[in-house]
Design a protein around this motif. Structure first.
Motif, short mmCIF file in Angstrom:
data_model
loop_
_atom_site.label_atom_id
_atom_site.label_comp_id
_atom_site.label_asym_id
_atom_site.label_seq_id
_atom_site.Cartn_x
_atom_site.Cartn_y
_atom_site.Cartn_z
N ALA A 1 0.87 -1.11 0.18
CA ALA A 1 0.09 0.17 0.00
C ALA A 1 0.76 1.30 0.10
O ALA A 1 0.54 2.11 -0.77
N ARG A 2 2.06 1.37 0.62
CA ARG A 2 2.90 2.30 1.02
C ARG A 2 3.45 2.59 -0.41
O ARG A 2 3.72 3.71 -1.04
N ILE A 3 3.94 1.63 -1.01
CA ILE A 3 4.42 1.54 -2.31
C ILE A 3 3.86 2.27 -3.34
O ILE A 3 4.21 3.03 -4.18
N LYS A 4 2.44 1.66 -3.34
CA LYS A 4 1.49 2.16 -4.48
C LYS A 4 1.26 3.63 -4.15
O LYS A 4 0.94 4.43 -5.14
N ALA A 5 1.04 4.18 -3.03
CA ALA A 5 0.85 5.30 -2.49
C ALA A 5 1.76 6.43 -3.25
O ALA A 5 1.71 7.50 -3.71
N ILE A 6 3.22 5.77 -3.11
CA ILE A 6 4.31 6.87 -3.49
C ILE A 6 4.44 6.77 -5.06
O ILE A 6 4.41 7.87 -5.72
N LEU A 7 4.03 5.75 -5.84
CA LEU A 7 4.01 5.62 -6.97
C LEU A 7 2.88 6.82 -7.57
O LEU A 7 2.94 7.18 -8.70
N ARG A 8 1.85 6.61 -6.91
CA ARG A 8 0.73 7.50 -7.29
C ARG A 8 0.99 8.76 -7.31
O ARG A 8 0.46 9.60 -7.93
N ARG A 9 1.65 9.17 -6.10
CA ARG A 9 2.15 10.71 -6.11
C ARG A 9 2.98 11.27 -7.08
O ARG A 9 3.00 12.32 -7.53
#
Length: 236
Positions: A114-122
Motif C-alpha cells: 500500500a505504501r509503495i502504491k501510494a508513493i508511485l501514485r504521487r
C-alpha cells in the motif's frame, strides 16, 4: 503507477524478508530485484532502472542512511526506508535526507504494498500530461510549475522530492487557508494521520529548509493544533 510493470529494488540484508516481499509484490504485478549490502545496492541503482527503492537502514558495508545521502546527490528515485520499530532517530534522519516515506519492521507486507502504491501514485500525479486549470502558481517569491514539476524561489531552482512537491502544491493551491494535517496526510501520503507519526512534519520541514536557502521570508506557517498555511505574501 507507471504503465509498465513497476520495478522495485530492495536493499536489505535479510534474505528471507526479501523473498517474502518478492512474493507479495509479484501478486500485484511488480518486478523485483534485491541486493544485500549497501555498497552493492548503491552500485546497482544506476543499472537497475527501478521505479522505487526499498532501503533498509541497518546494512553491511555501507549503512542505509549513507546510501540515501548518496542517492539524493544524483537523479531522483523515490525511496521508502525500512527502519527498526521504535528507532525514531533513523526515521527522522531518513526523512531529513529525502526519503519519501518509512515503514517500521516488522511490517505487514500488505501495508508495504500500500505504501509503495501510494508513493508511485504521487509521482504519477505530478507527471500527468494533461494541463490542469492552473499550471503555474506564483506566490510569496515562490513559483511552482505543475507541468514540468519545477519549483523556484527568488528565481533559483529548488529541488524537491515527489512528496515534498505535492505537499507544496496543495498548500499553494489553498494559499491563505489553513490546510489540516489530516487532509495533507490523506491527500499526499495516502493514509490517515497517525499518532506519533512525524513524517508529515519532517517533509514540511524539508520544504522550508530548501526554500530558506534562497529567502529568509516565511512561506509556510504552522498553525498549532490545526495544520499549515502558505502565506500569500511576506509577513512584515
Amino acid at each position: 503507477m507507471p504503465k509498465h510493470p513497476p520495478k522495485i529494488l530492495m536493499i536489505d540484508d535479510d534474505i528471507e524478508l526479501c523473498q517474502l516481499v518478492a512474493e507479495y509484490l509479484a501478486l500485484d504485478g511488480f518486478e523485483f530485484a534485491a541486493v544485500h549490502d549497501g555498497q552493492t545496492g548503491l552500485a546497482s541503482v544506476s543499472t537497475a532502472n527501478a521505479d522505487l527503492i526499498l532501503l533498509d537502514v541497518m546494512l553491511p558495508k555501507l549503512d542505509g542512511l549513507s546510501v540515501l545521502k548518496a542517492l539524493r546527490a544524483g537523479p531522483y528515485c523515490p525511496v521508502l526506508m525500512l527502519t527498526a520499530r521504535g528507532d525514531d532517530i533513523d526515521r527522522i534522519l531518513g526523512l531529513e535526507l529525502g526519503a519519501d516515506d518509512y515503514l517500521a519492521k516488522p511490517f505487514n507486507p500488505r501495508e508495504l504494498v500500500a505504501r509503495i502504491k501510494a508513493i508511485l501514485r504521487r509521482i504519477e500525479l505530478t507527471q500527468q500530461d494533461h494541463a490542469p486549470a492552473i499550471s503555474v502558481f506564483q506566490l510569496n517569491e515562490v513559483e511552482l510549475n505543475i507541468q514540468n514539476r519545477q519549483v523556484s524561489c527568488c528565481g533559483q531552482l529548488v529541488v524537491l522530492t515527489a512528496t515534498e512537491f505535492q505537499l507544496l502544491e496543495l498548500l499553494m493551491r489553498k494559499a491563505g487557508e489553513i490546510v489540516s494535517k489530516e487532509e495533507l496526510s490523506k491527500t499526499v501520503l495516502g493514509r490517515r494521520l497517525q499518532m506519533y507519526d512525524r513524517s508529515l512534519d519532517m517533509h514540511i520541514s524539508n520544504v522550508r529548509k530548501k526554500l530558506a536557502q534562497f529567502s529568509q521570508v516565511e512561506k509556510i506557517q504552522t498553525i498549532r493544533g490545526s495544520g499549515y498555511l502558505f502565506l500569500t505574501e511576506s509577513k512584515t
